[in-house]
Design a protein around this motif. Structure first.
Motif, PDB file in Angstrom:
ATOM      1  N   TRP A 102      11.977   2.106  54.802  1.00 35.60           N
ATOM      2  CA  TRP A 102      12.115   0.841  55.526  1.00 35.60           C
ATOM      3  C   TRP A 102      10.765   0.123  55.631  1.00 35.60           C
ATOM      4  O   TRP A 102      10.681  -1.092  55.436  1.00 35.60           O
ATOM      5  CB  TRP A 102      12.694   1.080  56.920  1.00 35.60           C
ATOM      6  N   ILE A 103       9.738   0.881  55.971  1.00 39.20           N
ATOM      7  CA  ILE A 103       8.396   0.299  56.073  1.00 39.20           C
ATOM      8  C   ILE A 103       7.987  -0.309  54.736  1.00 39.20           C
ATOM      9  O   ILE A 103       7.514  -1.440  54.664  1.00 39.20           O
ATOM     10  CB  ILE A 103       7.375   1.361  56.542  1.00 39.20           C
TER      11      ILE A 103
ATOM     12  N   ALA B  17      -1.105  -1.778  55.180  1.00 37.25           N
ATOM     13  CA  ALA B  17       0.003  -1.917  56.133  1.00 37.25           C
ATOM     14  C   ALA B  17       0.989  -0.760  55.995  1.00 37.25           C
ATOM     15  O   ALA B  17       1.453  -0.214  57.001  1.00 37.25           O
ATOM     16  CB  ALA B  17       0.713  -3.252  55.917  1.00 37.25           C
ATOM     17  N   SER B  18       1.294  -0.374  54.772  1.00 37.93           N
ATOM     18  CA  SER B  18       2.209   0.750  54.560  1.00 37.93           C
ATOM     19  C   SER B  18       1.652   2.039  55.157  1.00 37.93           C
ATOM     20  O   SER B  18       2.374   2.796  55.813  1.00 37.93           O
ATOM     21  CB  SER B  18       2.467   0.971  53.064  1.00 37.93           C
ATOM     22  N   ILE B  19       0.371   2.261  54.946  1.00 35.53           N
ATOM     23  CA  ILE B  19      -0.265   3.478  55.464  1.00 35.53           C
ATOM     24  C   ILE B  19      -0.299   3.465  56.988  1.00 35.53           C
ATOM     25  O   ILE B  19       0.101   4.432  57.642  1.00 35.53           O
ATOM     26  CB  ILE B  19      -1.676   3.644  54.873  1.00 35.53           C
ATOM     27  N   VAL B  20      -0.761   2.362  57.559  1.00 34.01           N
ATOM     28  CA  VAL B  20      -0.887   2.270  59.019  1.00 34.01           C
ATOM     29  C   VAL B  20       0.481   2.376  59.686  1.00 34.01           C
ATOM     30  O   VAL B  20       0.656   3.113  60.668  1.00 34.01           O
ATOM     31  CB  VAL B  20      -1.616   0.974  59.430  1.00 34.01           C
TER      32      VAL B  20
ATOM     33  N   ILE C 284       1.760   5.902  59.552  1.00 34.93           N
ATOM     34  CA  ILE C 284       1.061   6.733  60.540  1.00 34.93           C
ATOM     35  C   ILE C 284       1.621   6.480  61.933  1.00 34.93           C
ATOM     36  O   ILE C 284       1.853   7.423  62.698  1.00 34.93           O
ATOM     37  CB  ILE C 284      -0.466   6.482  60.482  1.00 34.93           C
ATOM     38  N   ILE C 285       1.862   5.219  62.251  1.00 38.20           N
ATOM     39  CA  ILE C 285       2.437   4.888  63.555  1.00 38.20           C
ATOM     40  C   ILE C 285       3.820   5.517  63.690  1.00 38.20           C
ATOM     41  O   ILE C 285       4.148   6.107  64.727  1.00 38.20           O
ATOM     42  CB  ILE C 285       2.489   3.357  63.765  1.00 38.20           C
ATOM     43  N   ALA C 286       4.640   5.414  62.649  1.00 28.07           N
ATOM     44  CA  ALA C 286       5.985   6.010  62.691  1.00 28.07           C
ATOM     45  C   ALA C 286       5.902   7.516  62.857  1.00 28.07           C
ATOM     46  O   ALA C 286       6.700   8.113  63.593  1.00 28.07           O
ATOM     47  CB  ALA C 286       6.753   5.654  61.416  1.00 28.07           C
TER      48      ALA C 286
ATOM     49  N   PRO D 117       6.590  12.748  66.008  1.00 26.75           N
ATOM     50  CA  PRO D 117       5.789  13.776  65.342  1.00 26.75           C
ATOM     51  C   PRO D 117       6.595  14.980  64.844  1.00 26.75           C
ATOM     52  O   PRO D 117       6.201  15.648  63.898  1.00 26.75           O
ATOM     53  CB  PRO D 117       4.772  14.203  66.403  1.00 26.75           C
ATOM     54  N   GLY D 118       7.742  15.247  65.444  1.00 24.82           N
ATOM     55  CA  GLY D 118       8.547  16.386  65.035  1.00 24.82           C
ATOM     56  C   GLY D 118       9.160  16.212  63.649  1.00 24.82           C
ATOM     57  O   GLY D 118       9.435  17.175  62.950  1.00 24.82           O
TER      58      GLY D 118
END
Length: 139
Positions: free
Chosen positions: A9-10, A54-57, A60-62, A67-68
């Motif tokens: 999606w990102i 943007a894809s990387i950031v 990382i946010i997602a 985190p699981g």
């Protein structure tokens, strides 16, 4: 939603938003202008860099939000990824015919570069859409 689906999606959103901004900015200069004078190189490189960043950031946010799930993949994820990448490769291969033809016809570099960038965008978008559909409709 799995982390791989979130990443798809990102990637899809970035593959739409960043090129739209780039094409709106650059192609708005085309009417009434000799395209050889339009500075497109730095804006295109900037768009590519912003897309990667943007894809990387956003990924990382997602991953931070859930985190699981981060980094967990199974056979289904790998197969969906393989199919999506295969479709993206096919789209890129087909779409690359246009800039190749433009180069053979000795059309301005502006058009060759922009159609090649569009081919990459279409490939990324097709790949993401195939993955999202596979996740949503089942594999």
């Amino acid at each position: 939603m799995s982390s791989e689906e979130k990443h798809s999606w990102i990637y899809a959103v970035v593959a739409v938003v960043v090129p739209l901004v780039y094409f709106a900015a650059v192609l708005s200069k085309v009417p009434g202008t000799d395209v050889a004078t339009i500075g497109y190189v730095w804006p295109m490189l900037t768009a590519i860099g912003v897309g990667f960043a943007a894809s990387i950031v956003l990924s990382i946010i997602a991953a931070t939000v859930s985190p699981g799930e981060a980094g967990k993949t199974d056979v289904r994820d790998k197969e969906i990824n393989r199919r999506g990448e295969s479709v993206g490769f096919s789209v890129m291969s087909g779409a690359a015919i246009v800039p190749l033809g433009l180069a053979m016809a000795k059309i301005e570099q502006f058009w060759i570069a922009n159609t090649l960038y569009l081919a990459f965008v279409l490939a990324a978008l097709a790949s993401s859409i195939v993955k999202i559909v596979a996740y949503r409709r089942g594999w």
